[in-house]
Design an enzyme around this catalytic site. Structure first.
Site, mmCIF file in Angstrom:
data_model
loop_
_atom_site.group_PDB
_atom_site.id
_atom_site.type_symbol
_atom_site.label_atom_id
_atom_site.label_comp_id
_atom_site.label_asym_id
_atom_site.label_seq_id
_atom_site.Cartn_x
_atom_site.Cartn_y
_atom_site.Cartn_z
ATOM 1 N N LYS A 40 9.781 7.277 5.847
ATOM 2 C CA LYS A 40 8.522 8.376 6.569
ATOM 3 C C LYS A 40 8.805 8.649 8.311
ATOM 4 O O LYS A 40 9.276 9.744 8.475
ATOM 5 C CB LYS A 40 7.287 7.663 6.546
ATOM 6 C CG LYS A 40 7.141 8.516 4.992
ATOM 7 C CD LYS A 40 5.479 7.864 5.085
ATOM 8 C CE LYS A 40 4.522 6.674 5.312
ATOM 9 N NZ LYS A 40 5.188 6.272 4.344
ATOM 10 N N ARG A 98 -3.234 10.128 2.978
ATOM 11 C CA ARG A 98 -3.110 9.931 1.887
ATOM 12 C C ARG A 98 -4.164 9.963 0.349
ATOM 13 O O ARG A 98 -4.422 8.728 0.149
ATOM 14 C CB ARG A 98 -3.487 8.381 2.871
ATOM 15 C CG ARG A 98 -2.125 7.919 3.486
ATOM 16 C CD ARG A 98 -2.387 6.757 4.215
ATOM 17 N NE ARG A 98 -1.743 5.634 3.874
ATOM 18 C CZ ARG A 98 -0.771 5.402 4.644
ATOM 19 N NH1 ARG A 98 -0.316 6.366 5.915
ATOM 20 N NH2 ARG A 98 0.369 4.232 4.532
ATOM 21 N N ARG A 105 11.621 -5.088 8.777
ATOM 22 C CA ARG A 105 11.968 -4.237 10.474
ATOM 23 C C ARG A 105 10.871 -4.704 11.464
ATOM 24 O O ARG A 105 10.012 -5.140 11.643
ATOM 25 C CB ARG A 105 10.528 -3.140 9.799
ATOM 26 C CG ARG A 105 10.148 -1.698 10.598
ATOM 27 C CD ARG A 105 9.067 -1.088 10.297
ATOM 28 N NE ARG A 105 8.090 -1.076 9.179
ATOM 29 C CZ ARG A 105 7.274 -0.256 8.791
ATOM 30 N NH1 ARG A 105 7.412 0.535 8.030
ATOM 31 N NH2 ARG A 105 6.548 -1.187 7.839
ATOM 32 N N ARG A 138 5.107 -5.637 13.096
ATOM 33 C CA ARG A 138 4.163 -5.331 12.718
ATOM 34 C C ARG A 138 3.042 -6.415 11.985
ATOM 35 O O ARG A 138 3.889 -7.054 10.972
ATOM 36 C CB ARG A 138 3.844 -3.863 11.875
ATOM 37 C CG ARG A 138 3.718 -2.533 12.801
ATOM 38 C CD ARG A 138 4.146 -1.307 12.010
ATOM 39 N NE ARG A 138 2.993 -1.366 10.713
ATOM 40 C CZ ARG A 138 3.122 0.011 9.673
ATOM 41 N NH1 ARG A 138 4.433 0.345 10.459
ATOM 42 N NH2 ARG A 138 2.517 0.209 8.855
ATOM 43 N N ARG A 150 -0.985 -3.022 0.156
ATOM 44 C CA ARG A 150 -0.165 -0.963 0.912
ATOM 45 C C ARG A 150 0.517 -0.300 -0.370
ATOM 46 O O ARG A 150 -0.182 0.823 -0.552
ATOM 47 C CB ARG A 150 0.977 -0.669 1.802
ATOM 48 C CG ARG A 150 -0.032 -2.220 3.228
ATOM 49 C CD ARG A 150 0.922 -2.454 4.149
ATOM 50 N NE ARG A 150 1.460 -1.273 4.210
ATOM 51 C CZ ARG A 150 2.009 -1.789 5.797
ATOM 52 N NH1 ARG A 150 2.867 -2.300 6.087
ATOM 53 N NH2 ARG A 150 3.301 -0.462 5.546
HETATM 54 P P1 AP5 Z 1 10.320 3.481 7.881
HETATM 55 O O1 AP5 Z 1 10.224 5.035 8.641
HETATM 56 O O2 AP5 Z 1 9.074 2.570 9.117
HETATM 57 O O3 AP5 Z 1 9.331 4.177 6.942
HETATM 58 P P2 AP5 Z 1 7.437 4.297 6.847
HETATM 59 O O4 AP5 Z 1 6.795 5.201 5.517
HETATM 60 O O5 AP5 Z 1 6.913 4.959 8.347
HETATM 61 O O6 AP5 Z 1 6.843 2.992 6.360
HETATM 62 P P3 AP5 Z 1 5.139 2.326 7.408
HETATM 63 O O7 AP5 Z 1 4.721 1.049 6.921
HETATM 64 O O8 AP5 Z 1 5.305 3.339 8.642
HETATM 65 O O9 AP5 Z 1 4.785 3.450 5.919
HETATM 66 P P4 AP5 Z 1 2.866 3.360 5.727
HETATM 67 O O10 AP5 Z 1 2.311 3.986 5.619
HETATM 68 O O11 AP5 Z 1 2.750 1.711 5.421
HETATM 69 O O12 AP5 Z 1 2.555 2.969 7.170
HETATM 70 P P5 AP5 Z 1 1.474 3.188 8.538
HETATM 71 O O13 AP5 Z 1 1.059 3.164 9.518
HETATM 72 O O14 AP5 Z 1 1.188 4.787 8.239
HETATM 73 O O15 AP5 Z 1 11.086 2.246 7.328
HETATM 74 C C1 AP5 Z 1 10.997 1.306 7.157
HETATM 75 C C2 AP5 Z 1 12.156 0.432 7.388
HETATM 76 O O16 AP5 Z 1 12.543 0.462 6.748
HETATM 77 C C3 AP5 Z 1 12.359 0.102 8.546
HETATM 78 O O17 AP5 Z 1 13.092 -1.021 9.237
HETATM 79 C C4 AP5 Z 1 14.022 1.355 8.155
HETATM 80 O O18 AP5 Z 1 15.152 1.386 9.366
HETATM 81 C C5 AP5 Z 1 14.509 1.167 7.700
HETATM 82 N N1 AP5 Z 1 14.502 2.519 7.013
HETATM 83 C C6 AP5 Z 1 14.048 4.004 6.870
HETATM 84 N N2 AP5 Z 1 15.285 4.653 5.904
HETATM 85 C C7 AP5 Z 1 15.774 3.843 5.111
HETATM 86 C C8 AP5 Z 1 16.900 4.505 4.190
HETATM 87 N N3 AP5 Z 1 17.311 5.474 4.043
HETATM 88 N N4 AP5 Z 1 17.760 3.158 4.060
HETATM 89 C C9 AP5 Z 1 17.952 1.641 3.945
HETATM 90 N N5 AP5 Z 1 16.368 1.222 5.254
HETATM 91 C C10 AP5 Z 1 15.685 2.564 5.716
HETATM 92 O O19 AP5 Z 1 -0.102 3.005 7.718
HETATM 93 C C11 AP5 Z 1 -0.234 1.681 8.243
HETATM 94 C C12 AP5 Z 1 -1.591 1.239 7.802
HETATM 95 O O20 AP5 Z 1 -2.817 2.154 9.049
HETATM 96 C C13 AP5 Z 1 -2.126 1.880 6.099
HETATM 97 O O21 AP5 Z 1 -1.273 0.752 5.197
HETATM 98 C C14 AP5 Z 1 -3.504 2.265 6.392
HETATM 99 O O22 AP5 Z 1 -4.361 0.815 6.255
HETATM 100 C C15 AP5 Z 1 -3.750 2.571 7.564
HETATM 101 N N6 AP5 Z 1 -3.548 3.723 7.823
HETATM 102 C C16 AP5 Z 1 -2.484 4.740 8.109
HETATM 103 N N7 AP5 Z 1 -3.132 6.168 7.692
HETATM 104 C C17 AP5 Z 1 -4.040 6.352 7.183
HETATM 105 C C18 AP5 Z 1 -4.651 7.609 6.868
HETATM 106 N N8 AP5 Z 1 -3.921 8.452 6.326
HETATM 107 N N9 AP5 Z 1 -5.667 6.978 6.064
HETATM 108 C C19 AP5 Z 1 -6.051 6.145 5.377
HETATM 109 N N10 AP5 Z 1 -5.728 4.582 5.821
HETATM 110 C C20 AP5 Z 1 -4.868 5.436 7.188
#
Ligand code: AP5
Length: 222
Positions: A13, A88, A127, A161, A172
């Site tokens: 994402k 979410r 990552r 992270r 997660r």
């Molecule tokens: P990346 O693009 O970083 O993936 P992502 O989907 O953004 O993953 P996140 O871990 O950031 O998602 P998340 O939803 O768990 O975390 P968030 O920060 O929102 O890609 C991942 C890796 O793969 C990278 O190294 C990239 O280079 C590689 N990659 C990408 N595309 C690829 C491909 N096609 N092929 C191969 N490799 C690839 O949330 C963190 C925490 O915050 C949550 O757990 C929760 O506690 C809290 N939180 C955040 N938002 C909310 C909400 N709305 N409600 C409640 N709690 C929330």
């Protein structure tokens, strides 16, 4: 254009949202990044969120919707918004609809990045990002052109992270399947949901998303 990127942790994402910012001038609203900024700033909200994030649990809906409401009303959103990591839960999805209705606007598309759970642990555990500019990299899939130097800003310090470890990733993923995947039908019934193959190479995922957004733009002009 107002767009949601939906998918499990590590689905890509953030990677794709940043490309949309660069190419289409969209404003990226990432609730994960907002929460990490609160943690870094040492706020009370950040301390509370960190405990939940480190355990792989979701932060309460009211905290998240307040954060988004402040940003959605900001002046930077003229070219449109890509929402990354929000909504979410069903409550967040409904709150978003209400916010957009108050601004006399609505969602254009919800794009689900479909990825096998098994691939996610590898993606997340490899990552890291540039400490200075936040550019994202991966030990195997997306290395900087010159080892140890950020392609974007030339920075030489990188960070990982706190919640990117195998144990937290499992929680997660559980949160995703229990609380977030159930909102997919909410968007499917409204004809907004599109799926892309998130297992493809990042450039191929980018092309799939471009195709969807071009079609959405054409249909909104017609
Ligand atoms: P990346 O693009 O970083 O993936 P992502 O989907 O953004 O993953 P996140 O871990 O950031 O998602 P998340 O939803 O768990 O975390 P968030 O920060 O929102 O890609 C991942 C890796 O793969 C990278 O190294 C990239 O280079 C590689 N990659 C990408 N595309 C690829 C491909 N096609 N092929 C191969 N490799 C690839 O949330 C963190 C925490 O915050 C949550 O757990 C929760 O506690 C809290 N939180 C955040 N938002 C909310 C909400 N709305 N409600 C409640 N709690 C929330």
């Amino acid at each position: 254009m107002i767009l949601i990127l939906l998918g499990p942790p590590g689905a890509g994402k953030g990677t794709q949202a940043k490309k949309l910012v660069a190419k289409r001038g969209l404003s990226q609203l990432s609730t994960g990044e907002m929460l990490r900024a609160e943690v870094l700033a040492g706020t009370e909200l950040g301390a509370h969120a960190k405990r939940l994030m480190d355990a792989g649990r979701l932060v309460p809906d009211d905290v998240i919707t307040d954060m988004i409401a402040k940003r959605i009303e900001g002046p930077d959103q003229r070219n449109g918004i890509v929402l990354d990591g929000f909504p979410r839960t069903e409550a967040q999805a409904k709150a978003l609809d209400e916010m957009l209705a108050r601004h006399h606007t609505k969602l254009d598309a919800v794009i689900e990045l479909v990825v096998d759970d098994n691939a996610l642990i590898d993606r997340i555990s490899g990552r890291y990002s540039c400490k200075k500019c936040g550019a994202g990299y991966h030990d195997h899939f997306e290395k900087p052109k010159q080892a140890g130097i950020c392609d974007i800003c030339g920075g030489a310090e990188f960070i990982r992270r706190a919640d990117d470890n195998a144990e937290t990733v499992k929680s997660r993923l559980q949160s995703y399947h229990a609380q977030t995947a159930p909102i997919l039908p909410y968007y499917r019934h409204r004809g907004l949901l599109r799926q892309v193959d998130g297992m493809a190479l990042p450039i191929e995922v980018e092309h799939q998303i471009d195709g969807i957004l071009d079609a959405v733009s054409r249909s909104s002009v017609a």
